[in-house]
Every structure is written in structure tokens, then in C-alpha cells.
Scaffold this motif. Structure first.
Motif, PDB file in Angstrom:
ATOM      1  N   GLU A   9       0.887  -0.917   0.374  1.00 43.56           N
ATOM      2  CA  GLU A   9      -0.359   0.113  -0.153  1.00 43.56           C
ATOM      3  C   GLU A   9       0.880   1.000   0.413  1.00 43.56           C
ATOM      4  O   GLU A   9       0.612   2.775  -0.468  1.00 43.56           O
ATOM      5  CB  GLU A   9      -0.813  -0.153   1.323  1.00 43.56           C
ATOM      6  CG  GLU A   9      -1.570   1.335   1.218  1.00 43.56           C
ATOM      7  CD  GLU A   9      -2.817   0.798   2.803  1.00 43.56           C
ATOM      8  OE1 GLU A   9      -2.842   2.120   3.364  1.00 43.56           O
ATOM      9  OE2 GLU A   9      -3.679   0.151   2.298  1.00 43.56           O
ATOM     10  N   SER A  28      -9.162   5.690  -8.376  1.00 39.25           N
ATOM     11  CA  SER A  28     -10.502   5.308  -7.397  1.00 39.25           C
ATOM     12  C   SER A  28     -11.014   3.611  -8.185  1.00 39.25           C
ATOM     13  O   SER A  28     -11.615   2.909  -7.511  1.00 39.25           O
ATOM     14  CB  SER A  28     -11.116   5.973  -6.550  1.00 39.25           C
ATOM     15  OG  SER A  28      -9.880   7.107  -5.537  1.00 39.25           O
ATOM     16  N   GLU A  33      -8.148  -2.103  -4.467  1.00 40.81           N
ATOM     17  CA  GLU A  33      -6.420  -1.764  -4.171  1.00 40.81           C
ATOM     18  C   GLU A  33      -6.285  -0.182  -4.237  1.00 40.81           C
ATOM     19  O   GLU A  33      -6.212   0.967  -2.926  1.00 40.81           O
ATOM     20  CB  GLU A  33      -6.042  -2.516  -4.201  1.00 40.81           C
ATOM     21  CG  GLU A  33      -5.433  -4.021  -3.445  1.00 40.81           C
ATOM     22  CD  GLU A  33      -6.666  -4.780  -4.060  1.00 40.81           C
ATOM     23  OE1 GLU A  33      -6.656  -6.019  -3.746  1.00 40.81           O
ATOM     24  OE2 GLU A  33      -7.247  -4.462  -5.248  1.00 40.81           O
ATOM     25  N   SER A  36      -8.618   2.387  -2.584  1.00 39.48           N
ATOM     26  CA  SER A  36      -8.736   2.404  -0.739  1.00 39.48           C
ATOM     27  C   SER A  36      -7.299   3.221  -0.781  1.00 39.48           C
ATOM     28  O   SER A  36      -7.129   4.187   0.202  1.00 39.48           O
ATOM     29  CB  SER A  36      -7.896   1.249  -0.045  1.00 39.48           C
ATOM     30  OG  SER A  36      -7.756   0.923   0.986  1.00 39.48           O
ATOM     31  N   SER A  40      -7.020   7.813   0.655  1.00 40.04           N
ATOM     32  CA  SER A  40      -6.180   8.223   1.726  1.00 40.04           C
ATOM     33  C   SER A  40      -5.385   9.162   1.985  1.00 40.04           C
ATOM     34  O   SER A  40      -5.622   9.483   0.816  1.00 40.04           O
ATOM     35  CB  SER A  40      -4.957   7.247   1.837  1.00 40.04           C
ATOM     36  OG  SER A  40      -3.922   7.975   0.690  1.00 40.04           O
TER      37      SER A  40
END
Length: 282
Positions: A9, A28, A33, A36, A40
Motif C-alpha cells: 500500500e 479509484s 486496492e 482504498s 487516503s
């Protein structure tokens, strides 16, 4: 794509930090994955101005947000700072800063004299702006901003935002001088004209007040250097007159933006001043 999804990540976050707000939003939809990571705080803090904490502390009213992405969105919608005298807005696609300096921030000639200027809040402005329905003999609108408030390594344009009332008169008979100075160096200088559509009432008033002097003044303008800059109509119904542009480097300097009457101390009125807008020039 499977290889990208297999990355840790923090690696995905680092990759998105080198993109743009628009690219982060698009990513997005790539995979859960990416979705997320693209939401952030790590990624969206990278798109915020480096002084975003000062902006939050200076905002009026205080900003409320639950994530850095929401903060970015609110700054794109604009926020009042400096006690409500300035409005900060981020360009949605680039994150570069734009500022609106209210009329109350401008050093307007005779601004404290009620016979020359009337300060009235307009419903759509969300702050006090300047009305000048009474005759004024001269005008000058200088203002300053420090380059550290702006996005570095960016070309900016400065624009006077205004309206001309239906009863405006005498404003376009003589030129105005517009200039931008960064530090001690003048970046650009030009002439401009505050023109509007003629109507019979205005023409009658100008003939009554000036007589044959009107044609003499117009001939002086024609001999003084062509058409110059003219206000352009905006989508929000206001007009904007470009004062000039400058390139914002990384060092701290003061930018001075001025519009002033060149000559011809004749009666004039009907000028409505909203303020000065400073935004990236593309």
C-alpha cells in the motif's frame, strides 16, 4: 494490473503522490486496492498547499473536515481567510492557489468619504464590496500580496473584478493605467478603459456635463496609444479587467497591483468594485 495490485500500500501511495488530484480520483475505479489508497490522507495531503495548517487556523468560519480529501474539496469550493477580507480557492485539477482580495483590502482614493464611495453588501458577494453611484473625481486601486501566499513556480494573472451601473458616466473618457510590480521590478504596464454600453440617459448626462470637452478627451485617448485593455464579461455576471501578470518564483517578494486614472480630472461615477482576483494563468 495484477502486478500493480500486488504492490504494498505504501508503494501505491507513493505512486499516486506523483500524480494529480484528477488522476488520483480516476485511479479509484481501477481496483479496490487503488480505491482504498486513493482515498487516503497520505495521498491527499500531498495535493494540499504546504501551508494548509495555517489556512485552516486562519479560516472564517473554522473549517470542519473528516479527511484530507474532504479538506481539499472544501478548499476548492473556497474559504474566507484573513478575517473574511480574502477568499482562498484551489484549482480543482492542479491544486494551485487562487486569491480574491476584497474591495475593503484595496487602497481606494477617497474610500472613506461617503460623497465619493458607498460601501454596501451585495447578496451574492458574501462580503462588503464598493459602490460608487455618486460622482468621483479620481480613482486608484492599489493592492499588495506576498508571493509566499501563492503557489511557487507558477505564472499568475491579476484581475480587477467590477461592474458598471446603468447610470455610469465619465469612466471611459480617459484611459486608466494598469501595472504589476514584483519586488522593485515592474513586470508589466498597460492602459485600460472602463467601457460600457451607451444609453440615451448616459449620453445626455455626458453632453450636459462635458459639452464639447467629451470629443476633445476622446481625441486625446485616441492619440495616447490605441484601444488598451477592456473589461471582459464573466459567467457570474461580473466584469474583469486584467491588470497584468507575473511569474511567482520561490523567494518571498511583494506583488503590487495598481489601476489608476492617468489624467483628465472630470466627473465620473457608477463604478462598482468587487476586488482583485489573483489566479494561475494558463
Amino acid at each position: 494490473m495484477e502486478l500493480m495490485n500486488a504492490l504494498p500500500e505504501d508503494c501505491l501511495s507513493l505512486i499516486l503522490c506523483f500524480t494529480s488530484p484528477q488522476d488520483a480520483c480516476r485511479s479509484s475505479a481501477v481496483s479496490p486496492e487503488f480505491h482504498s489508497v486513493a482515498q487516503s490522507d497520505t495521498v491527499w495531503q500531498n495535493f494540499l498547499p504546504s501551508d494548509y495548517r495555517r489556512i485552516i487556523a486562519d479560516s472564517v468560519p473554522a473549517l470542519q473536515f473528516s479527511s484530507k480529501k474532504e479538506l481539499y474539496r472544501k478548499l476548492c469550493d473556497s474559504v474566507l481567510v484573513d478575517g473574511g477580507r480574502k477568499r482562498l480557492k484551489l484549482e480543482k485539477l492542479s491544486g494551485k492557489k487562487c486569491y480574491e482580495l476584497s474591495a475593503r483590502d484595496l487602497s481606494i482614493t477617497w474610500s472613506s468619504e461617503s460623497m465619493y464611495w458607498t460601501w454596501t453588501p451585495l447578496p451574492e458577494s458574501r462580503r462588503v464590496i464598493n459602490h460608487a453611484f455618486n460622482p468621483i473625481l479620481s480613482y486608484q486601486f492599489p493592492d499588495k500580496i506576498n508571493t509566499q501566499m501563492l503557489t511557487p513556480n507558477t505564472k499568475y494573472g491579476a484581475y480587477l473584478v467590477l461592474k458598471l451601473s446603468n447610470r455610469a458616466f465619465g469612466l471611459d473618457l480617459m484611459p486608466s493605467e494598469v501595472s504589476v510590480q514584483v519586488g522593485n521590478k515592474e513586470q508589466c504596464q498597460n492602459t485600460a478603459y472602463l467601457r460600457r454600453q451607451k444609453n440615451s440617459h448616459v449620453e445626455f448626462m455626458e453632453t450636459l456635463m462635458y459639452g464639447h470637452r467629451t470629443e476633445a478627451l476622446k481625441s486625446m485617448v485616441a492619440a495616447g496609444g490605441g484601444e488598451g485593455r477592456l473589461p471582459a464579461e464573466r459567467k457570474d455576471g461580473w466584469l474583469e479587467l486584467e491588470i497584468g501578470d507575473f511569474f511567482n518564483k520561490e523567494k518571498s517578494e511583494e506583488v503590487k497591483m495598481v489601476l489608476k486614472e492617468v489624467e483628465g480630472h472630470h466627473m465620473k461615477g457608477g463604478l462598482i468594485v468587487h476586488g482583485i482576483e489573483i489566479r494561475p494563468k494558463h
